[in-house]
Design a protein around this motif. Sequence first.
Motif, mmCIF file in Angstrom:
data_model
loop_
_atom_site.group_PDB
_atom_site.id
_atom_site.type_symbol
_atom_site.label_atom_id
_atom_site.label_comp_id
_atom_site.label_asym_id
_atom_site.label_seq_id
_atom_site.Cartn_x
_atom_site.Cartn_y
_atom_site.Cartn_z
ATOM 1 N N GLN A 54 5.639 -2.822 -4.495
ATOM 2 C CA GLN A 54 4.934 -2.894 -5.815
ATOM 3 C C GLN A 54 3.466 -2.314 -5.664
ATOM 4 N N GLU A 55 2.936 -2.447 -4.245
ATOM 5 C CA GLU A 55 1.594 -2.013 -3.998
ATOM 6 C C GLU A 55 1.563 -0.442 -3.775
ATOM 7 N N HIS A 56 2.792 0.281 -3.422
ATOM 8 C CA HIS A 56 2.586 1.595 -3.046
ATOM 9 C C HIS A 56 2.983 2.322 -4.539
ATOM 10 N N PRO A 69 6.971 11.812 -1.631
ATOM 11 C CA PRO A 69 7.015 12.572 -0.316
ATOM 12 C C PRO A 69 8.451 12.672 0.188
ATOM 13 N N LEU A 127 5.384 -4.903 -0.900
ATOM 14 C CA LEU A 127 4.749 -3.703 -0.626
ATOM 15 C C LEU A 127 5.002 -2.661 -1.353
ATOM 16 N N ILE A 169 9.656 12.461 2.953
ATOM 17 C CA ILE A 169 9.977 11.279 4.116
ATOM 18 C C ILE A 169 10.941 10.155 3.265
ATOM 19 N N VAL A 170 10.507 10.023 2.222
ATOM 20 C CA VAL A 170 10.993 8.642 1.550
ATOM 21 C C VAL A 170 12.024 9.166 0.237
ATOM 22 N N ASP A 220 -4.678 2.582 -11.441
ATOM 23 C CA ASP A 220 -6.035 2.277 -11.500
ATOM 24 C C ASP A 220 -6.468 3.384 -12.625
ATOM 25 N N GLU A 252 -0.230 2.200 -6.226
ATOM 26 C CA GLU A 252 -1.526 2.828 -5.339
ATOM 27 C C GLU A 252 -0.970 4.475 -5.308
ATOM 28 N N ASN A 253 -0.005 4.761 -4.932
ATOM 29 C CA ASN A 253 0.536 6.111 -4.651
ATOM 30 C C ASN A 253 1.278 6.783 -5.522
ATOM 31 N N TYR A 254 1.986 6.038 -6.476
ATOM 32 C CA TYR A 254 3.018 6.851 -7.418
ATOM 33 C C TYR A 254 2.555 6.845 -8.866
ATOM 34 N N GLU A 302 -0.526 5.532 -9.890
ATOM 35 C CA GLU A 302 -1.879 5.454 -9.875
ATOM 36 C C GLU A 302 -2.423 4.651 -11.150
ATOM 37 N N THR A 306 4.591 12.432 -7.543
ATOM 38 C CA THR A 306 5.276 13.109 -6.361
ATOM 39 C C THR A 306 5.620 12.023 -5.469
#
Lengths: 185, 294
Positions: A80-82, A162, A78, A164-165, A91, A85-87, A89, A160
């Motif tokens: 790895q996916e984040h 967040p 999970l 919270i993490v 793609d 996807e989120n950090y 990017e 960036t």
Amino acid sequence: MKRILPAIVCFALALVRPADVFSQQRLSTRTGFVGFYSKTALEDIKAENNQVFAIVEPGTKKMAFSLLVKGFIFAKELMQEHFNENYVESDKYPKSTFSGIYTGDVDLTKDGVYKVTVKGDLTLHNVTKPVEAPATMEVKGGHLIGMAEFKAKPEDYNITIPSIVRDKIDKQMTVKVRIDCPITK
Amino acid sequence: MKKAFFVILSFIVTGRLAAQDNLLNALNDSMSASKTKTYVKGTFKATHIINAQSIEQPANGNLNFVIQHRFGQLNSGSYNFFGLDNATLRLGLEYGITDDLDVGVGRSSYLKTFDGYLKYKILKQTEREEMPVSVSILGSVTNYTQDIVGKDYLNAKYRTAYSAELLIARKFSSAFSLQVTPTFLHYNLVPTVADKNDVFAVSGGGRLKITKRMSINAEYNWLPSNQVVSTVRHDSWSLGWDIETGGHVFQLVFSNSQSMLPSQYITQTPGTWGKGDIFFGFNISRNFNLKKKR
């Protein structure tokens, strides 16, 4: 005639130059290693990529690295996916590259460990930052083995995190690099 | 003559600059030449689009705890605080036996229903388009245990329904994904002879990311007519808003279905959006990594 002479010399040089470049000895690998590590009280993060492309040109002391950020394997799926996807990017920005030079002498004909300093530009997440790190180059049994370790801040590369993490991710990632190139003539 | 000198000089200089870039260019050339197969990940954020299951499933050794909560109907009046006084809940556990096979169990307060399922990835979409879609097969069983006065004949067999779904999904871009799910349902008992025991339906769902960690989801479950005739029912329509933080996914949902199981929301959704039979609610999922890789 005196004015033409320098021009002829230059012209001759221009002709010679490309050949000069192509005859440069280049050592390369497609299975280089780059890993990054984060240790906090809450979480340990480990991501490793074993499909790093690297070239070293001992004649000019130039080197370049390139990798696909999707090639980083995390212990947790999970994460790895984040990461993708989120950090970073991946793609949008699939590659991370490094281009630079090293200082210090490495004798490819003699086995031994040589201390060098690597300096250059690291590109990640479409942001390029200068990086400098001590490294070792080892000549052993017809191979050049390069190793380096340095720190990198996610925020420097416009990644960036967040709030919270934030406590789960180290302010500075430890990045480890290892390449093993066979010495070709 | 001077002109020519500078032209040639600039040739040498640019030649040198090109040589400097060559190293990285050479790398990039050999990189694009090498073809490594990578699978598309993160088609949806959660294992449910809203009510329907998505193509996502927990990876090997991951346990996903899902809390699905629906308040009462929005049009139930101020006395019921517009539905917030009532609640329907499903608690679910999902576990990845392998990266491709996932098993789940759940319990819903709606009709006191137990459910279990197996989900298996048959095909995985790849980055380089060798495979354009991801396909999973999902088999589930539900059994409701609520006592119904005057219907003592309802034994465990009669209370059981099955579903088989083929999940076909494609991540078109990092922001946009779609899924189409042909679904076969089998009810061991239906209310009248006119109702079909074997029912065919098609679910469709999609997501559109609005930020890196948020997306808007929509889902529609279409049931062709003449299969369920004795009861009033409507197609289930849902809208959702996904918010993801670390191992949590939080989904705010609006739906005209109260149940969260396909054998119930596909055939047993009595209300419509137009009349305000809308159930507000949320799904929360929390991922636990039980097994460390390597």
